[in-house]
Structures are given as structure tokens and as C-alpha cells.
Write a protein that holds these residues in place. Sequence first.
Motif, PDB file in Angstrom:
ATOM      1  N   VAL A 395       0.850  -1.198   0.000  1.00  0.00           N
ATOM      2  CA  VAL A 395       0.000   0.000   0.000  1.00  0.00           C
ATOM      3  C   VAL A 395       0.885   1.248   0.000  1.00  0.00           C
ATOM      4  O   VAL A 395       0.651   2.204  -0.738  1.00  0.00           O
ATOM      5  N   PHE A 396       1.922   1.207   0.831  1.00  0.00           N
ATOM      6  CA  PHE A 396       2.851   2.339   0.904  1.00  0.00           C
ATOM      7  C   PHE A 396       3.455   2.647  -0.470  1.00  0.00           C
ATOM      8  O   PHE A 396       3.423   3.794  -0.929  1.00  0.00           O
ATOM      9  N   GLU A 397       3.949   1.606  -1.139  1.00  0.00           N
ATOM     10  CA  GLU A 397       4.607   1.823  -2.433  1.00  0.00           C
ATOM     11  C   GLU A 397       3.626   2.362  -3.477  1.00  0.00           C
ATOM     12  O   GLU A 397       3.957   3.281  -4.217  1.00  0.00           O
ATOM     13  N   TYR A 398       2.429   1.785  -3.482  1.00  0.00           N
ATOM     14  CA  TYR A 398       1.424   2.263  -4.435  1.00  0.00           C
ATOM     15  C   TYR A 398       1.066   3.725  -4.165  1.00  0.00           C
ATOM     16  O   TYR A 398       1.025   4.555  -5.078  1.00  0.00           O
ATOM     17  N   ALA A 399       0.833   4.032  -2.882  1.00  0.00           N
ATOM     18  CA  ALA A 399       0.430   5.394  -2.526  1.00  0.00           C
ATOM     19  C   ALA A 399       1.520   6.399  -2.896  1.00  0.00           C
ATOM     20  O   ALA A 399       1.224   7.490  -3.396  1.00  0.00           O
ATOM     21  N   MET A 400       2.781   6.026  -2.692  1.00  0.00           N
ATOM     22  CA  MET A 400       3.875   6.937  -3.058  1.00  0.00           C
ATOM     23  C   MET A 400       3.866   7.223  -4.560  1.00  0.00           C
ATOM     24  O   MET A 400       4.082   8.353  -4.984  1.00  0.00           O
ATOM     25  N   GLN A 401       3.586   6.191  -5.356  1.00  0.00           N
ATOM     26  CA  GLN A 401       3.501   6.410  -6.814  1.00  0.00           C
ATOM     27  C   GLN A 401       2.395   7.406  -7.150  1.00  0.00           C
ATOM     28  O   GLN A 401       2.514   8.180  -8.092  1.00  0.00           O
TER      29      GLN A 401
END
Length: 443
Positions: A395-401
Amino acid sequence: MQRDLAVVWHPCTQMKDHETLPLVPIKKAQGIWLEDFDGNRYLDAVSSWWTNIFGHANPRINQRIKDQVDQLEHLMLAGFTHQPVIELSERLVQITPAGLDKVFYADNGSASIEVALKMSHHYWLNLGKPEKKRFATITNGYHGETLGTMSVSDVALYTETYKALLFDAIKVPSPDCYHRAPGVSWEEHSRFMFEAMRQTLEQHHHELSAVILEPLVQGAGGMRMYHPIYLTLLRQACDEYGVHLIVDEIAMGFGRTGSMFACEQAGITPDFMVLSKALTGGYLPLAAVMTTNQIYDAFYDNYDSLKAFLHSHTYTGNPLACAAALATLDIFAQDNVIAKNQQLAQHMAQATAHLQDHPHVAEVRQTGMVLAIEMVKDKANKTPFAWQERRGMKVFEYAMQQGALLRPLGNVVYFLPPYIITPEQIDWLAEVATAGIELAVKD
Ligand SMILES: *Cc1c(COP(=O)(O)O)cnc(C)c1O
């Protein structure tokens, strides 16, 4: 990034992760937005580790610090004093629950918890009761990273490794309402769970110095929540059994739970209230331990009685940090923050309501300006995803994108935004979180 990784050892990080997960250099920040060196922006949905409540580069806080730095940047607080620390103490006494009339400063949250633990035990020593040297707490609590604070904490990820070094605190099952039976209300569950605490006090009060806990929300333990009735009952029982109550408002103080301090919702005054994080608006490290005149008076004597509290940290009560705190309190006084937060909190609930029915969301829970979404493998019996799968990181990686800083705690995705967030930003954040969760729960 390369220069950083060559020399910087980051907190709360397996550094090897950065072989695949890029470190994020931030160039500057304004309001709710962080900006990197390529001009990408990230909405700071976790308030830079729960500190930044009125936005980055807030003009009012900036100005106050600038004025202060030209006047007095630092001064040792033993034997000396300064205007910002006096004014801040007066105002903290005014706005905290009645009876908290003295303020002792430290320079970070963990250090201030150590102060409260030491002060509590020392109080009983000064009263001739050396046997009152143990502490009780609730499971899944978090109070910091030093040896004393880890001893009264219970998040295994942080404490287990060091257990050989820790002292033995009594851990009472948490009133955490995630574990309530179907159909049972938060209040019923919290009342029910209090029985174990009452029994502990009954059995151990003669050797107990204090009970310490986080009020209403167990932050680092996954934003687990309980009803204020537990605090009300605990205050009564601590009085009945002659045990101090230490309330750790480091994360939840300053409006986070919907009231200025979480204790207000239970109508209680603890013996020690500990504040940090948002105290300076997220600008500078500062922490305060608020206590009563009754406790203060037990230390007040001739020097050779050796009753004085000789604890100190070098940067105790730093004037720049106090100035940032004063500007933060001004914003609370001028901007009707608590009332506005109630509307924002309602908006967060509406924007995430659809997730209640998601097959991999066990619960969407909320206390004021904290909203947490618990991802699970199996919704019916709340079977968690294995921690090794690190679903939250997806979720963190997706949200950062997408341009949002959503840093989950294990499988718990949460919003703990600055109070300057707009309803439109909340809607967008909910969309990002929903898509991120969708991605993260796939096999
Ligand atoms: C963050 C936190 C602490 C520790 O504060 P530090 O400044 O990180 O040492 C203690 N208690 C609670 C509830 C916290 O959230």
C-alpha cells in the motif's frame, strides 16, 4: 540517495530494504505537501510521524521561531529561566485537565516517559514506601524506545529482541475493541476488560508505583482503540488503591482524538500527563510531563534531604522549541481547530465507509482524527495476513507512486493527517488507499 546510504543509518528500518525500495529524498515542504528533487509532491497523510498538525512551513510558527532565534536560542534550564518556557508552562497548565499544575520538560517522548516513571517511583520513596517500585500497563502498548519505556511497552516487534535488558512490568490484557465479540459495543467491551485491571490493582497495589497507558488509541500497536469508560474506571481504581496513573498523550494529545486531550473524554486528571510530538506543531523536539502540586510537594525539602528530582536532559525546555509550541497553541486558540476537526473526522468516516464491506478489511475504526483500516486474510474470523508478506508495504509503495505518504503499521493502513487537510484531499486519499488495498490483498 547514494551519499545518504553511504553514511546514514535510518531509524526503524532494515537498511537492506533500500536495495529495492528507494529512499525518498525530500527537498522542501509546504502545507500538507512534501516535494522531492524532481518536483513530485506527496501528501503527508501521517503528519510526519504524527507530529505535524498545522502543515509544513506554517507562516505563524516560522515567524515565532525566527523572532526567538534572534533573541535567545538556548539556555540551560537548571538555575536559569526564559520567557518562552514560562509562558508555555502557564498555558499548558491552563489548557490541561484541572490539577496538573507543574511542568517538567524533556526533549523527546521516550525521555519524558522515563521522567514520569522515575518521578512516580521517587515520589513513593520520598514518602517512605520503597516497595512501590513496579509498573502495570496494558498489552499492545507503546511508550518509546529506551530501556525503561520498552519495559512498559508491549509491541513485540520493538521490544522482544531486548527483553534480557528490560525490567518486569505487569501486563494486563488491553481493552482494544478490535477483539470485542460480535454485537458487543465499545463501551461494554472496555468495561468488561477493565475487570482484569481492577484485579491487578487489588492484588498488586502494595508494590505498584503507577499504571501507564496510551489513552483511547494504542498508536504504534496498530491504532487499536477503546472506549473512554476504561480511563474513567481506571482513575477511580487508582485512587482507591493508591497507585499513580500515567497517561501517555504523546501521540494523542493536541486534538488528535477529537478533544484537545484524550483524558477530557473520560473526565479525568491523571497524576502524570505526558506530551510531545504535536506539542511543537511538528517543528522541534520537546516533551512535557505535567503533574500535580501534591506530587511536586513530596520532592520539596532541604537539599540534604536528598528528595530532589535531579533528572536532566541537556536541551530541556529549549527556547526555540518552546516558541514553536507557543505558536502552535496560538493557532489552537485562534482557529477553532477542535470544532473544524469534528467535520473533517466525519468526512474521513464517509470517505472510507465503503471499505467496511471489503472482503479483506476486518474493520474501519476511528477516533477523531485517526482512522485505521485493518487488512486481513480472512474477514470472518479476522485471520491476519502473515507479517512476512508485508502487505502494508505494498500500500505504501502504491500510494507513493500516486503522491500520498501513507506509511502503514503492519497490515493497518491509517490516516492521521495534519488538521489543515481539506475534504477534497480526504476523498482523494480514500481513493488512493482503496486502490492500494485492492492491490495489496491480491495473492
Ligand atoms: C512516539 C511515542 C513515544 C515516544 O516518543 P519519541 O519522541 O519517539 O521518543 C511514546 N509514546 C507514544 C504513545 C508515542 O506515540
